[in-house]
Scaffold this active site. Sequence first.
Site, mmCIF file in Angstrom:
data_model
loop_
_atom_site.group_PDB
_atom_site.id
_atom_site.type_symbol
_atom_site.label_atom_id
_atom_site.label_comp_id
_atom_site.label_asym_id
_atom_site.label_seq_id
_atom_site.Cartn_x
_atom_site.Cartn_y
_atom_site.Cartn_z
ATOM 1 N N TYR A 57 0.851 -1.208 0.000
ATOM 2 C CA TYR A 57 0.000 0.000 0.000
ATOM 3 C C TYR A 57 0.876 1.243 0.000
ATOM 4 O O TYR A 57 1.875 1.298 0.726
ATOM 5 C CB TYR A 57 -0.896 0.019 1.243
ATOM 6 C CG TYR A 57 -2.338 -0.288 0.927
ATOM 7 C CD1 TYR A 57 -3.021 0.457 -0.036
ATOM 8 C CD2 TYR A 57 -3.020 -1.296 1.589
ATOM 9 C CE1 TYR A 57 -4.346 0.187 -0.340
ATOM 10 C CE2 TYR A 57 -4.350 -1.575 1.293
ATOM 11 C CZ TYR A 57 -5.002 -0.828 0.329
ATOM 12 O OH TYR A 57 -6.298 -1.099 0.030
ATOM 13 N N GLU A 59 -0.517 4.919 -0.370
ATOM 14 C CA GLU A 59 -1.251 6.178 -0.546
ATOM 15 C C GLU A 59 -0.313 7.373 -0.456
ATOM 16 O O GLU A 59 0.519 7.440 0.464
ATOM 17 C CB GLU A 59 -2.340 6.333 0.521
ATOM 18 C CG GLU A 59 -3.669 5.760 0.095
ATOM 19 C CD GLU A 59 -3.927 4.405 0.691
ATOM 20 O OE1 GLU A 59 -2.937 3.684 0.954
ATOM 21 O OE2 GLU A 59 -5.109 4.064 0.897
ATOM 22 N N ASP A 203 -7.038 13.580 -24.999
ATOM 23 C CA ASP A 203 -7.135 12.176 -24.596
ATOM 24 C C ASP A 203 -6.475 11.353 -25.697
ATOM 25 O O ASP A 203 -7.062 11.118 -26.751
ATOM 26 C CB ASP A 203 -8.610 11.791 -24.419
ATOM 27 C CG ASP A 203 -8.762 10.374 -23.863
ATOM 28 O OD1 ASP A 203 -7.821 9.580 -24.027
ATOM 29 O OD2 ASP A 203 -9.819 10.076 -23.288
ATOM 30 N N THR A 229 -4.469 6.093 -21.485
ATOM 31 C CA THR A 229 -4.269 4.762 -20.925
ATOM 32 C C THR A 229 -2.882 4.302 -21.355
ATOM 33 O O THR A 229 -2.235 4.932 -22.198
ATOM 34 C CB THR A 229 -5.322 3.766 -21.444
ATOM 35 O OG1 THR A 229 -5.370 3.854 -22.867
ATOM 36 C CG2 THR A 229 -6.698 4.054 -20.867
ATOM 37 N N LYS A 232 -2.796 0.461 -24.770
ATOM 38 C CA LYS A 232 -3.235 0.351 -26.175
ATOM 39 C C LYS A 232 -1.989 0.358 -27.068
ATOM 40 O O LYS A 232 -1.186 -0.568 -26.966
ATOM 41 C CB LYS A 232 -4.230 1.472 -26.481
ATOM 42 C CG LYS A 232 -5.506 1.375 -25.601
ATOM 43 C CD LYS A 232 -6.550 2.401 -25.995
ATOM 44 C CE LYS A 232 -7.852 2.199 -25.238
ATOM 45 N NZ LYS A 232 -7.926 2.960 -23.977
ATOM 46 N N ARG A 238 -2.573 -2.585 -18.169
ATOM 47 C CA ARG A 238 -3.810 -1.809 -18.066
ATOM 48 C C ARG A 238 -3.628 -0.763 -16.978
ATOM 49 O O ARG A 238 -3.516 -1.096 -15.804
ATOM 50 C CB ARG A 238 -4.987 -2.711 -17.717
ATOM 51 C CG ARG A 238 -5.197 -3.851 -18.674
ATOM 52 C CD ARG A 238 -6.566 -4.429 -18.557
ATOM 53 N NE ARG A 238 -7.495 -3.620 -19.315
ATOM 54 C CZ ARG A 238 -7.677 -3.733 -20.625
ATOM 55 N NH1 ARG A 238 -7.000 -4.623 -21.327
ATOM 56 N NH2 ARG A 238 -8.528 -2.955 -21.248
HETATM 57 N N1 DSN Z 1 -12.622 0.696 -24.405
HETATM 58 C C1 DSN Z 1 -11.740 1.616 -25.090
HETATM 59 C C2 DSN Z 1 -11.702 1.363 -26.548
HETATM 60 O O1 DSN Z 1 -11.897 0.235 -26.957
HETATM 61 O O2 DSN Z 1 -11.455 2.278 -27.325
HETATM 62 C C3 DSN Z 1 -12.063 3.029 -24.783
HETATM 63 O O3 DSN Z 1 -12.224 3.198 -23.445
#
Ligand code: DSN
Length: 423
Positions: A57, A59, A203, A229, A232, A238
Amino acid sequence: MTVSLSHPALSAEDPELAALIADEEQLQSDTLRMIPSENYVSQAVLEATGTVLTNKYSEGYPGRRYYEGQQNIDRVELLAVERAKTVFGAEHANVQPYSGSPANLAVYLAFAEPGDTVMGMSLPMGGHLTHGWGVSATGTWFRGVQYGVRADTGLTDFDEVRELAVKERPKIIFCGGTAVPRTIDFAAFAEIAREVDAVLVADIAHIAGLVAGGAHPSPFPHADVVSTTTHKTLRGPRGAMLLSHESKAKALDKAVFPGLQGGPHNHTTAAIAVALHEATQPSFRDYAHSVVANAKALAESLLEHGFELVSGGTDNHLILMDLTRNGVPGKVAAKALDRAGIVVNYNTVPFDPRKPFDPSGIRIGTPSLTSRGLGTDQMPLVAQWIDRGVAAAGNGDEDALAKIRAEVRDVMAAHPAPGLPTG
Ligand code: DSN
């Protein structure tokens, strides 16, 4: 049921669960994964994710924690932060958001009050739920106004964006989305945001790896905040990050913790650090450019087969196919392609007359297949599989789908996936 030898302790402790993971490994190995937001992480990223860092942990932030025993965790997080700043040319990085939606929520908490007007691309036009769409908390707690794309070009209409911004005076403007096949003009958005005194948030979840690899222009210095994120095109675990100018750092950090979250997921932070290290390697630059080259080659082949593509093609990793003229609903096509070993998702297209749960299009992308070493020479074959798959979906030809599945499996066998057991 397949049993994996790569997880011996798990197999001994919980064979039922181990078998499910082995089945997923087999599926990810055998299929052509074309969901544009997915990828294969490296073995190194996988290993960092599965470490004892999950036991801790923490924080707070490095040097300012609410729990002791942070000697190593602080260094892990600082490493991830420094690498994030270097890779994206950012003055500040917060690597703690659990994923993209919490990262975006932190932006709202930092720069708006409930009831304030916020602006983003509408979900059916290619935006994201958290950019102020009605069913999301961001469209319920805030007043979301939404821009789209032009019907004739499928591209963002900056006159419309500016007009809307001037009229509605949003506190925050989001650019980027989940089904945007073209280069995002960050400078044009920044000019509008400055005019109405809004915080511009880019984003870049979908294109972060392309930005890191120099295959898409950087959102800096135009955006005030960059949200992404990490799993990707960036090929990390993730997770998510918020990057910003120093002037926004304090508000963002406070919003992430203690505003929204508790302890950071330290095993994820470590894996983000590994992915960011990988993103600085020359091979990652090649990867990012190959993702785009593959998408462009694939789009060209799909057009030759007579498919309609939103905006007429792609500049990045993603292609949005409108199947209206094929007479096959997106969901029917996506499910048939899945049976053919080609994994895509059904998706709305701009001005879609159909419902989101049964839309007109499918969304495909090249990040995963590029991670397996497929190149532009193979994109005509991929387009041919999709063409045959959509036709088979239309006339219910299960034999044709089974034949494609066998062909896909053969080609995939020759292109082992990173992080998956071989043999
Ligand atoms: N779930 C993502 C996507 O597939 O683009 C976006 O949050």
